[in-house]
Scaffold this active site. Structure first.
Site, PDB file in Angstrom:
ATOM      1  N   SER A  11      69.773  32.340   2.375  1.00 27.14           N
ATOM      2  CA  SER A  11      69.245  32.350   1.004  1.00 27.14           C
ATOM      3  C   SER A  11      69.681  33.634   0.315  1.00 27.14           C
ATOM      4  O   SER A  11      70.437  34.432   0.885  1.00 27.14           O
ATOM      5  CB  SER A  11      67.717  32.267   1.044  1.00 27.14           C
ATOM      6  OG  SER A  11      67.193  33.427   1.676  1.00 27.14           O
ATOM      7  N   GLY A  12      69.172  33.845  -0.888  1.00 25.16           N
ATOM      8  CA  GLY A  12      69.471  35.094  -1.582  1.00 25.16           C
ATOM      9  C   GLY A  12      68.989  36.300  -0.799  1.00 25.16           C
ATOM     10  O   GLY A  12      69.660  37.350  -0.761  1.00 25.16           O
ATOM     11  N   HIS A  13      67.837  36.172  -0.178  1.00 24.62           N
ATOM     12  CA  HIS A  13      67.301  37.268   0.631  1.00 24.62           C
ATOM     13  C   HIS A  13      68.242  37.604   1.786  1.00 24.62           C
ATOM     14  O   HIS A  13      68.453  38.778   2.109  1.00 24.62           O
ATOM     15  CB  HIS A  13      65.920  36.871   1.156  1.00 24.62           C
ATOM     16  CG  HIS A  13      65.255  37.912   1.994  1.00 24.62           C
ATOM     17  ND1 HIS A  13      64.983  39.186   1.536  1.00 24.62           N
ATOM     18  CD2 HIS A  13      64.795  37.872   3.273  1.00 24.62           C
ATOM     19  CE1 HIS A  13      64.397  39.883   2.497  1.00 24.62           C
ATOM     20  NE2 HIS A  13      64.271  39.113   3.553  1.00 24.62           N
ATOM     21  N   GLY A  65      62.426  35.096   2.565  1.00 26.18           N
ATOM     22  CA  GLY A  65      61.478  35.883   1.783  1.00 26.18           C
ATOM     23  C   GLY A  65      60.049  35.401   1.860  1.00 26.18           C
ATOM     24  O   GLY A  65      59.114  36.184   1.668  1.00 26.18           O
ATOM     25  N   HIS A 129      52.242  58.282   2.309  1.00 27.37           N
ATOM     26  CA  HIS A 129      51.679  58.729   3.585  1.00 27.37           C
ATOM     27  C   HIS A 129      50.414  57.947   3.963  1.00 27.37           C
ATOM     28  O   HIS A 129      49.617  57.559   3.127  1.00 27.37           O
ATOM     29  CB  HIS A 129      51.338  60.216   3.518  1.00 27.37           C
ATOM     30  CG  HIS A 129      50.254  60.538   2.518  1.00 27.37           C
ATOM     31  ND1 HIS A 129      48.914  60.516   2.834  1.00 27.37           N
ATOM     32  CD2 HIS A 129      50.327  60.854   1.206  1.00 27.37           C
ATOM     33  CE1 HIS A 129      48.199  60.824   1.772  1.00 27.37           C
ATOM     34  NE2 HIS A 129      49.036  61.027   0.765  1.00 27.37           N
ATOM     35  N   HIS A 138      55.216  41.474   2.121  1.00 22.64           N
ATOM     36  CA  HIS A 138      56.383  41.718   1.275  1.00 22.64           C
ATOM     37  C   HIS A 138      55.983  42.698   0.178  1.00 22.64           C
ATOM     38  O   HIS A 138      55.147  42.380  -0.673  1.00 22.64           O
ATOM     39  CB  HIS A 138      56.898  40.415   0.662  1.00 22.64           C
ATOM     40  CG  HIS A 138      58.145  40.582  -0.152  1.00 22.64           C
ATOM     41  ND1 HIS A 138      58.824  39.523  -0.686  1.00 22.64           N
ATOM     42  CD2 HIS A 138      58.864  41.677  -0.526  1.00 22.64           C
ATOM     43  CE1 HIS A 138      59.880  39.944  -1.355  1.00 22.64           C
ATOM     44  NE2 HIS A 138      59.916  41.267  -1.267  1.00 22.64           N
ATOM     45  N   ILE A 159      56.800  42.607  -7.956  1.00 24.20           N
ATOM     46  CA  ILE A 159      57.720  43.634  -8.431  1.00 24.20           C
ATOM     47  C   ILE A 159      57.037  44.586  -9.421  1.00 24.20           C
ATOM     48  O   ILE A 159      56.337  44.176 -10.337  1.00 24.20           O
ATOM     49  CB  ILE A 159      58.974  42.984  -9.057  1.00 24.20           C
ATOM     50  CG1 ILE A 159      60.043  44.028  -9.384  1.00 24.20           C
ATOM     51  CG2 ILE A 159      58.616  42.135 -10.271  1.00 24.20           C
ATOM     52  CD1 ILE A 159      61.393  43.407  -9.726  1.00 24.20           C
TER      53      ILE A 159
END
Length: 206
Positions: A11-13, A65, A129, A138, A159
């Site tokens: 896939s695109g991932h 993904g 941290h 994800h 995103i």
């Protein structure tokens, strides 16, 4: 970086993972898929999973993904899972990193962060941290997690989302693109907006 790596998923991932492995001069043994939609991907042949003897697979990364699908495949296919880390990623020596993870270009993971198995830390994401990222998470491009954030299994952080310090996000949560999380999020919640608000809950099997 390990060599002779098999990718599960075309896939695109997987294209991004192929690029990461190429940047590390790793050898890609094959790209496999349950239901191939193409014969090749970035010049590599794609073969059906039914044509693969997994007992002979040296190392593998699940190049899909979808968090639920990665979970399913990892429980069905018992092989040696390895990590793919882009050379431009910055990872502290004090990070604990599991197996089957993909750390993409420009990602930053700071000291005493813990990353589980089969996670995606996408392009330009920051994990500060003492964060604790469970399995199958994800963290999308340009996400910023401040210090001491906990993210539960299977959660997808969209995103550009931002999470302030000390927040706990439950399992199988969906955080929308650009959301700003300033309070804890329960399991299965779908959160959008600034400040983040719960708009619904996912079903357990979604």
């Amino acid at each position: 970086m390990e060599t002779n790596i098999t990718l599960y998923g075309a896939s695109g991932h997987s294209k991004v993972i192929i690029d990461i492995l190429n940047c590390n001069s790793a050898t890609i043994a094959s790209v496999i898929d349950d239901h191939p939609k193409t014969d090749t991907i970035l010049g590599l042949p794609v073969i059906k999973n039914t044509d693969v003897d997994f007992s002979k697979v040296d190392q593998m990364i699940i190049s899909i993904g979808n968090n639920k699908v990665r979970e399913r495949i990892s429980t069905q296919v018992k092989v040696n899972y390895v990590n793919a880390i882009h050379p431009s990623a910055i990872i502290s020596n004090a990070v604990t990193l599991g197996k089957g993870n993909v750390i993409m270009a420009g990602a930053i993971i700071n000291p005493d962060a813990i990353i589980g198995n089969h996670c995606i830390i996408n392009t330009g994401a920051v994990v500060e941290h003492d964060c604790h990222i469970a399995n199958f998470v994800h963290v999308s491009p340009s996400v910023s997690l401040a210090g001491n954030v906990t993210v539960g299994q299977g959660t997808h952080i969209g995103i550009g989302a931002k999470v302030i310090q000390g927040i706990t996000i439950g399992k199988w949560v969906t955080i929308g693109a650009g959301a700003v999380i300033i309070k804890d999020v329960p399991d299965y919640a779908v959160v959008v907006g600034n400040p983040g608000k719960i708009i619904k809950f996912n079903k357990d099997n979604e």
